[in-house]
Design a protein around this motif. Structure first.
Motif, PDB file in Angstrom:
ATOM      1  N   MET A  70       0.820  -1.206   0.000  1.00  0.00           N
ATOM      2  CA  MET A  70       0.000   0.000   0.000  1.00  0.00           C
ATOM      3  C   MET A  70       0.863   1.268   0.000  1.00  0.00           C
ATOM      4  SD  MET A  70      -3.157   0.667   2.545  1.00  0.00           S
ATOM      5  CE  MET A  70      -4.700   1.170   1.805  1.00  0.00           C
ATOM      6  N   ALA A  71       1.980   1.235   0.745  1.00  0.00           N
ATOM      7  CA  ALA A  71       2.813   2.434   0.880  1.00  0.00           C
ATOM      8  C   ALA A  71       3.639   2.690  -0.376  1.00  0.00           C
ATOM      9  CB  ALA A  71       3.726   2.284   2.098  1.00  0.00           C
ATOM     10  N   GLU A 125       9.601  -5.071  -6.592  1.00  0.00           N
ATOM     11  CA  GLU A 125       8.787  -5.920  -5.719  1.00  0.00           C
ATOM     12  C   GLU A 125       9.320  -7.346  -5.817  1.00  0.00           C
ATOM     13  OE1 GLU A 125       6.214  -5.789  -3.316  1.00  0.00           O
ATOM     14  OE2 GLU A 125       6.874  -7.881  -3.330  1.00  0.00           O
ATOM     15  N   THR A 128       1.033  -6.859   2.521  1.00  0.00           N
ATOM     16  CA  THR A 128       0.265  -7.513   3.587  1.00  0.00           C
ATOM     17  C   THR A 128      -0.950  -8.261   3.057  1.00  0.00           C
ATOM     18  OG1 THR A 128       0.875  -5.946   5.313  1.00  0.00           O
ATOM     19  CG2 THR A 128      -1.297  -6.949   5.513  1.00  0.00           C
ATOM     20  N   ARG A 172      -1.562  -9.406   0.109  1.00  0.00           N
ATOM     21  CA  ARG A 172      -1.229 -10.536  -0.762  1.00  0.00           C
ATOM     22  C   ARG A 172      -0.792 -11.723   0.088  1.00  0.00           C
ATOM     23  NH1 ARG A 172       3.530  -8.533  -2.592  1.00  0.00           N
ATOM     24  NH2 ARG A 172       4.553  -9.699  -0.945  1.00  0.00           N
ATOM     25  N   ASP A 211      -9.044  -4.131  10.319  1.00  0.00           N
ATOM     26  CA  ASP A 211      -9.681  -3.772  11.594  1.00  0.00           C
ATOM     27  C   ASP A 211      -9.795  -2.258  11.742  1.00  0.00           C
ATOM     28  OD1 ASP A 211      -7.146  -3.044  12.332  1.00  0.00           O
ATOM     29  OD2 ASP A 211      -6.899  -4.598  13.858  1.00  0.00           O
ATOM     30  N   TYR A 251      -9.835   2.933   5.437  1.00  0.00           N
ATOM     31  CA  TYR A 251      -8.633   2.226   4.991  1.00  0.00           C
ATOM     32  C   TYR A 251      -8.578   2.244   3.462  1.00  0.00           C
ATOM     33  CZ  TYR A 251      -4.771  -1.091   5.204  1.00  0.00           C
ATOM     34  OH  TYR A 251      -3.536  -1.683   5.096  1.00  0.00           O
ATOM     35  N   VAL A 262      15.390  -6.176  -3.865  1.00  0.00           N
ATOM     36  CA  VAL A 262      16.543  -5.299  -3.658  1.00  0.00           C
ATOM     37  C   VAL A 262      17.382  -5.904  -2.536  1.00  0.00           C
ATOM     38  CG1 VAL A 262      17.283  -3.011  -2.880  1.00  0.00           C
ATOM     39  CG2 VAL A 262      15.363  -3.240  -4.483  1.00  0.00           C
ATOM     40  N   GLY A 285       7.605  -2.468   4.347  1.00  0.00           N
ATOM     41  CA  GLY A 285       6.614  -3.045   5.264  1.00  0.00           C
ATOM     42  C   GLY A 285       7.128  -3.177   6.686  1.00  0.00           C
ATOM     43  N   ASN A 331       6.608   4.224   6.572  1.00  0.00           N
ATOM     44  CA  ASN A 331       6.412   3.338   7.725  1.00  0.00           C
ATOM     45  C   ASN A 331       7.757   2.921   8.332  1.00  0.00           C
ATOM     46  OD1 ASN A 331       3.596   3.347   7.695  1.00  0.00           O
ATOM     47  ND2 ASN A 331       3.507   1.708   6.184  1.00  0.00           N
TER      48      ASN A 331
HETATM   49  C1  LIG Z   1      -2.595  -9.599   9.135  1.00  0.00           C
HETATM   50  C2  LIG Z   1      -2.471  -8.122   9.089  1.00  0.00           C
HETATM   51  C3  LIG Z   1      -3.584  -7.314   9.229  1.00  0.00           C
HETATM   52  C4  LIG Z   1      -3.462  -5.934   9.186  1.00  0.00           C
HETATM   53  N1  LIG Z   1      -4.580  -5.188   9.356  1.00  0.00           N
HETATM   54  C5  LIG Z   1      -4.472  -3.841   9.328  1.00  0.00           C
HETATM   55  C6  LIG Z   1      -5.619  -3.025   9.492  1.00  0.00           C
HETATM   56  O1  LIG Z   1      -6.713  -3.532   9.650  1.00  0.00           O
HETATM   57  N2  LIG Z   1      -5.465  -1.700   9.492  1.00  0.00           N
HETATM   58  C7  LIG Z   1      -4.233  -1.120   9.319  1.00  0.00           C
HETATM   59  O2  LIG Z   1      -4.145   0.098   9.337  1.00  0.00           O
HETATM   60  N3  LIG Z   1      -3.140  -1.874   9.128  1.00  0.00           N
HETATM   61  C8  LIG Z   1      -3.228  -3.205   9.137  1.00  0.00           C
HETATM   62  N4  LIG Z   1      -2.116  -3.961   8.968  1.00  0.00           N
HETATM   63  C9  LIG Z   1      -0.840  -3.290   8.729  1.00  0.00           C
HETATM   64  C10 LIG Z   1      -0.516  -3.278   7.234  1.00  0.00           C
HETATM   65  O3  LIG Z   1       0.701  -3.941   7.098  1.00  0.00           O
HETATM   66  C11 LIG Z   1      -0.489  -1.846   6.724  1.00  0.00           C
HETATM   67  O4  LIG Z   1      -1.772  -1.264   6.876  1.00  0.00           O
HETATM   68  C12 LIG Z   1      -0.108  -1.701   5.240  1.00  0.00           C
HETATM   69  O5  LIG Z   1      -0.702  -2.670   4.425  1.00  0.00           O
HETATM   70  C13 LIG Z   1       1.395  -1.723   5.098  1.00  0.00           C
HETATM   71  O6  LIG Z   1       1.733  -1.424   3.789  1.00  0.00           O
HETATM   72  P1  LIG Z   1       3.243  -1.289   3.373  1.00  0.00           P
HETATM   73  O7  LIG Z   1       3.252  -1.024   1.917  1.00  0.00           O
HETATM   74  O8  LIG Z   1       3.941  -0.351   4.281  1.00  0.00           O
HETATM   75  O9  LIG Z   1       3.904  -2.725   3.695  1.00  0.00           O
HETATM   76  P2  LIG Z   1       3.591  -4.161   3.126  1.00  0.00           P
HETATM   77  O10 LIG Z   1       2.165  -4.325   2.818  1.00  0.00           O
HETATM   78  O11 LIG Z   1       4.218  -5.122   4.063  1.00  0.00           O
HETATM   79  O12 LIG Z   1       4.361  -4.213   1.738  1.00  0.00           O
HETATM   80  C14 LIG Z   1       5.759  -4.259   1.658  1.00  0.00           C
HETATM   81  C15 LIG Z   1       6.129  -4.801   0.271  1.00  0.00           C
HETATM   82  O13 LIG Z   1       7.524  -4.682   0.101  1.00  0.00           O
HETATM   83  C16 LIG Z   1       8.013  -5.856  -0.512  1.00  0.00           C
HETATM   84  N5  LIG Z   1       9.427  -5.946  -0.168  1.00  0.00           N
HETATM   85  C17 LIG Z   1       9.954  -6.023   1.081  1.00  0.00           C
HETATM   86  N6  LIG Z   1      11.297  -6.057   1.022  1.00  0.00           N
HETATM   87  C18 LIG Z   1      11.622  -5.981  -0.307  1.00  0.00           C
HETATM   88  C19 LIG Z   1      12.857  -5.959  -0.993  1.00  0.00           C
HETATM   89  N7  LIG Z   1      14.029  -6.007  -0.368  1.00  0.00           N
HETATM   90  N8  LIG Z   1      12.840  -5.892  -2.354  1.00  0.00           N
HETATM   91  C20 LIG Z   1      11.652  -5.837  -3.018  1.00  0.00           C
HETATM   92  N9  LIG Z   1      10.442  -5.852  -2.399  1.00  0.00           N
HETATM   93  C21 LIG Z   1      10.429  -5.919  -1.060  1.00  0.00           C
HETATM   94  C22 LIG Z   1       7.156  -6.950   0.080  1.00  0.00           C
HETATM   95  O14 LIG Z   1       7.156  -8.129  -0.703  1.00  0.00           O
HETATM   96  C23 LIG Z   1       5.789  -6.272   0.120  1.00  0.00           C
HETATM   97  O15 LIG Z   1       5.068  -6.482  -1.069  1.00  0.00           O
HETATM   98  C24 LIG Z   1      -2.202  -5.343   9.006  1.00  0.00           C
HETATM   99  C25 LIG Z   1      -1.079  -6.140   8.867  1.00  0.00           C
HETATM  100  C26 LIG Z   1      -1.205  -7.520   8.907  1.00  0.00           C
HETATM  101  C27 LIG Z   1       0.029  -8.369   8.752  1.00  0.00           C
END
Ligand SMILES: Cc1cc2nc3c(=O)[nH]c(=O)nc-3n(C[C@H](O)[C@H](O)[C@H](O)COP(=O)(O)OP(=O)(O)OC[C@H]3O[C@@H](n4cnc5c(N)ncnc54)[C@H](O)[C@@H]3O)c2cc1C
Length: 403
Positions: free
Chosen positions: A24-25, A45, A53, A55, A65, A71, A114, A144, A393
């Motif tokens: 998402m970020a 990716e 998360t 996926r 939640d 969201y 990466v 993440g 994040n």
């Molecule tokens: C089970 C669960 C439920 C959740 N429920 C909620 C909720 O209800 N409300 C809420 O606000 N938040 C919730 N969260 C938190 C959630 O993680 C965040 O809301 C949000 O989806 C995070 O997005 P992100 O892009 O920061 O990280 P992520 O979704 O973790 O994405 C990170 C991406 O980076 C990729 N990546 C990582 N390292 C590398 C690398 N070295 N090279 C290439 N790609 C890489 C990963 O494969 C992944 O696709 C939940 C988390 C979990 C685990």
């Protein structure tokens, strides 16, 4: 640096951006960069699909939640959420549609992790899992927080005879119907799994180390009429989002970072009332009663956890786990809890952030060394000595109780 950014205009050259992670970020980062006029962007990716998360977590019961209408990206409201707290697969679909609609899906290079980032005095040199190299003026790390599964330090995990997996790596081939299912952990994932599976499995054994503050919030479907109304008049949806945002920030986000706030006291009262009203057996009630202030851990939002754990086929196990054996989980009182399937709902390694990427900044300083014993960042976004490397994040970015 050979460029300057002023009021969203780029003078000099067209800088190259590398975004790490298409969750998402990272997708948001790419969308906003394009909006700001930047064109040279690659999103790396490591997986073969975007969504982070949403996926990776496909366990039964997975849902947001935070209310779905909140969201969402502020610029991409969704009139079609099915529920107040929509299921994970729907969120994944939403992110895929948003990436398409906002023109960033094509920027993602899948299956490309990466591995190393090194600052050479003017640019970031990037090493990829494919053996290729890249360079970028700016790196945005969106790797993440709840991403690297945390496996518990319990003896015998590899001796278990049946399927054993982390909640973020759900084995959909594992037969759970009628099975004796063990779930280790009592966080949000464990609670959602319990609610979803208690009526499917034969027995559900929930191994609890720490009782949780559980808030009962219903999760009704969004009616067809409401969805039609949101579609017909997008301003209604914007109003709903603003209202949810105000309530969430005032009643929840601000509350959990202020231990003395009336809002946090109110949440605590609601948690106690939920426990007192919904758990009939006094012994079970005491086992489920948290012995610490609400907000010290991530609050649990669940419409049905206390009902689920009181089902005749559910057992709350509070004895400490001694070890895992072929036939189940043995607790320190000597009892073997016989199981067919064991789920580790034991959370994530929340101190990883960019790691395991090896990040080398100005003067050869390694981020991993700088982050020993603990990660830090300026406003959660950047670290001195690592120019034009930004985190989404990053340390202390998510609400403190996520960790
Ligand atoms: C089970 C669960 C439920 C959740 N429920 C909620 C909720 O209800 N409300 C809420 O606000 N938040 C919730 N969260 C938190 C959630 O993680 C965040 O809301 C949000 O989806 C995070 O997005 P992100 O892009 O920061 O990280 P992520 O979704 O973790 O994405 C990170 C991406 O980076 C990729 N990546 C990582 N390292 C590398 C690398 N070295 N090279 C290439 N790609 C890489 C990963 O494969 C992944 O696709 C939940 C988390 C979990 C685990």
């Amino acid at each position: 640096m050979g460029f300057a950014v002023d009021d969203n205009t780029i003078s000099g050259v067209n800088p190259r951006f590398a975004v790490v992670g298409a969750g998402m970020a990272g997708l948001l980062g790419a969308i906003k960069l394009r909006e700001a006029g930047f064109t040279d962007i690659t999103v790396y990716e490591k997986a073969d699909r975007l969504g982070g998360t949403w996926r990776e977590n496909t366990y039964p019961g997975i849902a947001c939640d935070v209310p779905s209408h909140l969201y969402t990206y502020s610029f991409a409201p969704n009139p079609d959420w099915s529920h107040v707290f929509s299921p994970g697969a729907e969120i994944l679909g939403y992110l895929e549609a948003a990436a398409d609609r906002h023109g960033v899906a094509g920027l993602v290079r899948y299956g490309t992790e990466v591995r190393r980032l090194e600052y050479d005095g003017s640019r970031w040199r990037i090493e990829l899992s494919t053996g290729e190299r890249d360079e970028a003026d700016v790196v945005i790390a969106a790797t993440g927080v709840l991403h690297h599964p945390r496996y518990p330090d319990i003896d015998g995990l590899d001796e278990f005879a049946g399927p054993l997996f982390h909640s973020a790596r759900w084995d959909h081939d594992a037969p759970v119907s009628g099975a004796r299912l063990g779930v280790i952990g009592t966080g949000s994932s464990a609670v959602q799994i319990t609610g979803a599976l208690v009526d499917v499995v034969g027995e559900l054994h929930l191994f609890q180390r720490t009782p949780q503050w559980v808030l009962a919030v219903d999760n009704p479907p969004v009616s067809d009429e409401d969805r039609a109304r949101y579609r017909a008049d997008p301003t209604v949806l914007v109003g709903l989002r603003d209202e949810l945002n105000a309530n969430f920030v005032q009643g929840f986000a601000n509350a959990v970072v202020d231990a003395g706030s009336p809002a946090l006291m109110r949440l605590q009262e609601l948690g106690i009332a939920n426990l007192e009203e919904h758990v009939a057996d006094p012994d079970l009630r005491e086992k489920l009663r948290p012995h610490y202030r609400a907000g010290c851990k991530r609050l649990i939002i669940s419409p049905n956890f206390y009902d689920a754990i009181q089902r005749p086929n559910a057992r709350l196990v509070t004895e400490r786990i001694d070890r895992v054996e072929a036939g189940g989980v043995r607790t320190v009182d000597g009892v073997l809890h016989e199981l067919d399937v064991l789920v580790l709902a034991t959370g994530f390694r929340v101190d990883r952030f960019l790691r395991p990427i090896e990040v080398v900044g100005r003067g050869g300083v390694r981020l991993d060394d700088l982050w020993t014993p603990r990660p830090y960042a300026y406003l959660s976004v950047s670290v001195p000595g690592f120019p034009n490397l930004f985190m989404l994040n990053g340390p202390n970015g998510p609400v403190a109780t996520s960790r």
